[in-house]
Design a protein around this motif. Structure first.
Motif, PDB file in Angstrom:
ATOM      1  N   ILE A 192       0.849  -1.194   0.000  1.00  0.00           N
ATOM      2  CA  ILE A 192       0.000   0.000   0.000  1.00  0.00           C
ATOM      3  C   ILE A 192       0.881   1.239   0.000  1.00  0.00           C
ATOM      4  O   ILE A 192       1.702   1.434   0.904  1.00  0.00           O
ATOM      5  N   ARG A 193       0.737   2.025  -1.055  1.00  0.00           N
ATOM      6  CA  ARG A 193       1.571   3.208  -1.195  1.00  0.00           C
ATOM      7  C   ARG A 193       0.810   4.470  -0.800  1.00  0.00           C
ATOM      8  O   ARG A 193      -0.301   4.699  -1.279  1.00  0.00           O
ATOM      9  N   ILE A 194       1.452   5.276   0.011  1.00  0.00           N
ATOM     10  CA  ILE A 194       0.895   6.572   0.366  1.00  0.00           C
ATOM     11  C   ILE A 194       1.724   7.621  -0.377  1.00  0.00           C
ATOM     12  O   ILE A 194       2.948   7.659  -0.247  1.00  0.00           O
ATOM     13  N   GLY A 195       1.035   8.462  -1.166  1.00  0.00           N
ATOM     14  CA  GLY A 195       1.733   9.497  -1.930  1.00  0.00           C
ATOM     15  C   GLY A 195       1.521  10.867  -1.303  1.00  0.00           C
ATOM     16  O   GLY A 195       0.393  11.226  -0.946  1.00  0.00           O
ATOM     17  N   VAL A 196       2.598  11.620  -1.169  1.00  0.00           N
ATOM     18  CA  VAL A 196       2.509  12.996  -0.635  1.00  0.00           C
ATOM     19  C   VAL A 196       3.439  13.903  -1.441  1.00  0.00           C
ATOM     20  O   VAL A 196       4.402  13.428  -2.062  1.00  0.00           O
ATOM     21  N   HIS A 197       3.162  15.195  -1.428  1.00  0.00           N
ATOM     22  CA  HIS A 197       4.078  16.137  -2.072  1.00  0.00           C
ATOM     23  C   HIS A 197       5.456  15.966  -1.427  1.00  0.00           C
ATOM     24  O   HIS A 197       5.567  15.658  -0.240  1.00  0.00           O
ATOM     25  N   CYS A 198       6.488  16.186  -2.231  1.00  0.00           N
ATOM     26  CA  CYS A 198       7.838  15.759  -1.832  1.00  0.00           C
ATOM     27  C   CYS A 198       8.351  16.343  -0.514  1.00  0.00           C
ATOM     28  O   CYS A 198       9.261  15.782   0.094  1.00  0.00           O
ATOM     29  N   THR A 199       7.775  17.455  -0.068  1.00  0.00           N
ATOM     30  CA  THR A 199       8.254  18.037   1.191  1.00  0.00           C
ATOM     31  C   THR A 199       7.189  17.955   2.297  1.00  0.00           C
ATOM     32  O   THR A 199       7.250  18.696   3.274  1.00  0.00           O
ATOM     33  N   GLU A 200       6.218  17.054   2.103  1.00  0.00           N
ATOM     34  CA  GLU A 200       5.094  16.983   3.054  1.00  0.00           C
ATOM     35  C   GLU A 200       4.945  15.580   3.643  1.00  0.00           C
ATOM     36  O   GLU A 200       3.825  15.093   3.836  1.00  0.00           O
ATOM     37  N   SER A 221       5.084  14.500   6.479  1.00  0.00           N
ATOM     38  CA  SER A 221       4.334  14.403   7.741  1.00  0.00           C
ATOM     39  C   SER A 221       2.856  14.075   7.486  1.00  0.00           C
ATOM     40  O   SER A 221       2.201  13.480   8.342  1.00  0.00           O
ATOM     41  N   LEU A 222       2.357  14.446   6.300  1.00  0.00           N
ATOM     42  CA  LEU A 222       0.957  14.123   5.970  1.00  0.00           C
ATOM     43  C   LEU A 222       0.726  12.618   5.876  1.00  0.00           C
ATOM     44  O   LEU A 222      -0.424  12.164   5.906  1.00  0.00           O
ATOM     45  N   ALA A 223       1.804  11.854   5.727  1.00  0.00           N
ATOM     46  CA  ALA A 223       1.654  10.399   5.598  1.00  0.00           C
ATOM     47  C   ALA A 223       1.831   9.677   6.932  1.00  0.00           C
ATOM     48  O   ALA A 223       1.604   8.465   7.024  1.00  0.00           O
ATOM     49  N   GLU A 224       2.190  10.419   7.976  1.00  0.00           N
ATOM     50  CA  GLU A 224       2.570   9.775   9.245  1.00  0.00           C
ATOM     51  C   GLU A 224       1.468   8.861   9.806  1.00  0.00           C
ATOM     52  O   GLU A 224       1.702   7.708  10.129  1.00  0.00           O
ATOM     53  N   ARG A 225       0.267   9.427   9.905  1.00  0.00           N
ATOM     54  CA  ARG A 225      -0.826   8.683  10.528  1.00  0.00           C
ATOM     55  C   ARG A 225      -1.146   7.413   9.734  1.00  0.00           C
ATOM     56  O   ARG A 225      -1.298   6.327  10.297  1.00  0.00           O
ATOM     57  N   HIS A 226      -1.199   7.557   8.390  1.00  0.00           N
ATOM     58  CA  HIS A 226      -1.557   6.403   7.554  1.00  0.00           C
ATOM     59  C   HIS A 226      -0.473   5.326   7.578  1.00  0.00           C
ATOM     60  O   HIS A 226      -0.773   4.141   7.628  1.00  0.00           O
TER      61      HIS A 226
END
Lengths: 335, 335
Positions: B101-109, B111-116
């Motif tokens: 399962i891949r979580i994608g985030v903007h390259c400098t963000e 932290s938005l993926a931390e919870r998932h």
């Protein structure tokens, strides 16, 4: 430094059927973009239109006069394979105002170009010599043949990756060796790529970095199979890498859109046999004959390409296809 | 080491309209070729099917159960952009048997993926973190964010060249820095390329040589605009470069032929706006809105892309398109 064979190499993708309006329209668009040389002709060059490889829709004479008239700043280029074309074809091309005349020979057969290069030097035309199927020769061999071509009077000398087999490191080694051999004479080295392994643009950049002075590219990569180096991609990538081309980007993009709309049914696709022929190092022009013979014998055409690669088949050796298909068929039938 | 998002990233090229038979057929063919991970979903990932970005023809539930059933050896992958998808979508995907399962985030963000990423670690799923628009961050920043993602529980971390902007040297620097940062933890680095500048295959080889452990590729490059790295090309090129993939070449070529025939109206073409968005470093997904707004204002869409690049526009900032078009239009009208 950019040489554009869209109207010659692209012919292979449309069985040499480009019409006068298409030739004129693309030549005008390329001229407006500031492309230094626009090459035109039957896919196999001057004098090649024939039943055997396909009749062109337009005669050599009419192609040359059409493009000559359309070009205001760009030079006109032509291509010839000795055997298909003759000295008379060369004289005719010069009379039609061809500025750059390329003689193509198998990579280890430069001597076949000697007479024609000499003739062109006498006529004062800018003669180039290009070595085909260049992955079949070592860097040292290519350097030696490049020096010979310069001795015969070539004012540029280069390699075609006819099978689309090279990876960037291969190009770096070969162009580097050639540039070292002919650099002192001031003669530029040419690189002409094909995209069978998705490397045409990367190989062209590697060539420029290794000292190539002339890079070939076709609009949308127009060419047989996987196609050639995509011109409107390689130009801005070369610019970004530090190699000025003097070409106007927007006008170049417009020329490529014209080409996609008016020259080709669809841009090149890298399909299975293009990939396999690139891996095997076999001229992809064998495709139709391989499909034909292998289809009738129930043999996998991919196996045929790999076996032709092991046997180092070169253009003109189409008879090998029959042998290989027969052998693979027999091998399959054996217990 | 190969990850195949054909059935997810390719959806962008057909407005998310792949049907059940196409999903099943390609998954079976990819499985037969020995592709390690087959990713499926709406182009924008789990939970993204909507009026705003387009409704998928098939629901997430049905996509996952269809592909799960078709795969015998390959792992099933899914993708999620936080905001489009939620924790509930992740739980559902795990329940459907998603392995990766891949979580994608903007390259400098990151932290938005931390919870998932934390949630997935709890569930025992293999979580990856991919950094989008990665040309907008320096190698050092990417290395820092890669290390953070590993800290959050990612078992692979990588970059997407979302704008297709990279040349091989850019990839070498970025993947090298990331591999150095996370290598000691044993976590592999992912590279996901786009072909806007004809460099997708060369960039992928550069990534592998710089230490990437996972390379993404799509059959025939299936994806929006210029498309992704062409899977059936990059696999044999990696093999030739010394990176074993365990994939069967002929079965892979067959899967790609199925894809060309059953998934797409035509393979990707690198057109003017793909090239310009790649040069400008702008997400090519802006294309339709750029064409729409610039067309109405009589502004050159290529100018709009270059200006968006100067302003470092990122996905979600579609409002900038309106501003840029208005400004270019006013500038043109000025005396």
């Amino acid at each position: 430094m950019i040489h554009d064979p869209t109207l010659r190499d692209g012919q292979h993708a449309v069985r040499h059927q480009l019409g006068v309006a298409a030739l004129r329209g693309y030549a005008e668009a390329a001229d407006a973009a500031g492309i230094p040389v626009v090459e035109v002709g039957h896919g196999n060059g001057l004098g090649a239109s024939s039943l055997q490889v396909g009749r062109a829709a337009v005669s050599d004479d009419e192609m040359l006069s059409t493009v000559r008239e359309a070009l205001r700043h760009s030079k006109m280029g032509v291509f010839m394979l000795p055997g298909w074309g003759t000295s008379d074809d060369l004289r005719k091309a010069v009379a039609h105002g061809a500025d750059v005349i390329r003689i193509g020979v198998h990579c280890t057969e430069t001597s076949l170009a000697e007479r024609h290069l000499g003739l062109l030097a006498e006529q004062g035309a800018e003669a180039h010599c290009v070595l085909l199927m260049s992955h079949m020769a070592t860097p040292a061999e290519l350097a030696e043949h490049a020096a010979r071509a310069v001795g015969y009077g070539a004012r540029a000398v280069g390699i075609m990756d006819s099978a689309g087999h090279f990876l960037p490191q291969d190009v770096t080694e070969r162009i580097g060796a050639m540039a070292e051999a002919v650099g002192p004479s001031g003669v530029p080295v040419i690189f002409h790529g094909h995209n069978n392994l998705g490397m045409a643009v990367a190989n062209s950049v590697a060539a420029a970095e290794a000292g190539a002075g002339i890079i070939d590219g076709c609009a949308r990569g127009f060419g047989a199979g996987a196609g050639n180096t995509q011109l409107e991609v390689v130009v801005p990538v070369l610019e970004r890498t530090g190699f000025g081309t003097g070409i106007d980007l927007y006008a170049l993009l417009d020329a490529a859109e014209f080409a996609e709309r008016e020259l080709m049914p669809a841009p090149p696709v890298t399909g299975s046999l293009s990939i396999v022929s690139g891996l095997a190092g076999v001229f992809s022009g064998f495709k139709h004959q391989v499909l034909d013979h292998s289809g009738r014998a129930g043999v996998d055409p991919r196996d045929v390409f790999f076996e032709l690669g092991r046997r180092q088949a070169i253009a003109g050796q189409e008879d090998l296809i029959v042998d290989v298909v027969a052998e693979l068929s027999a091998r399959r039938a054996a217990p």
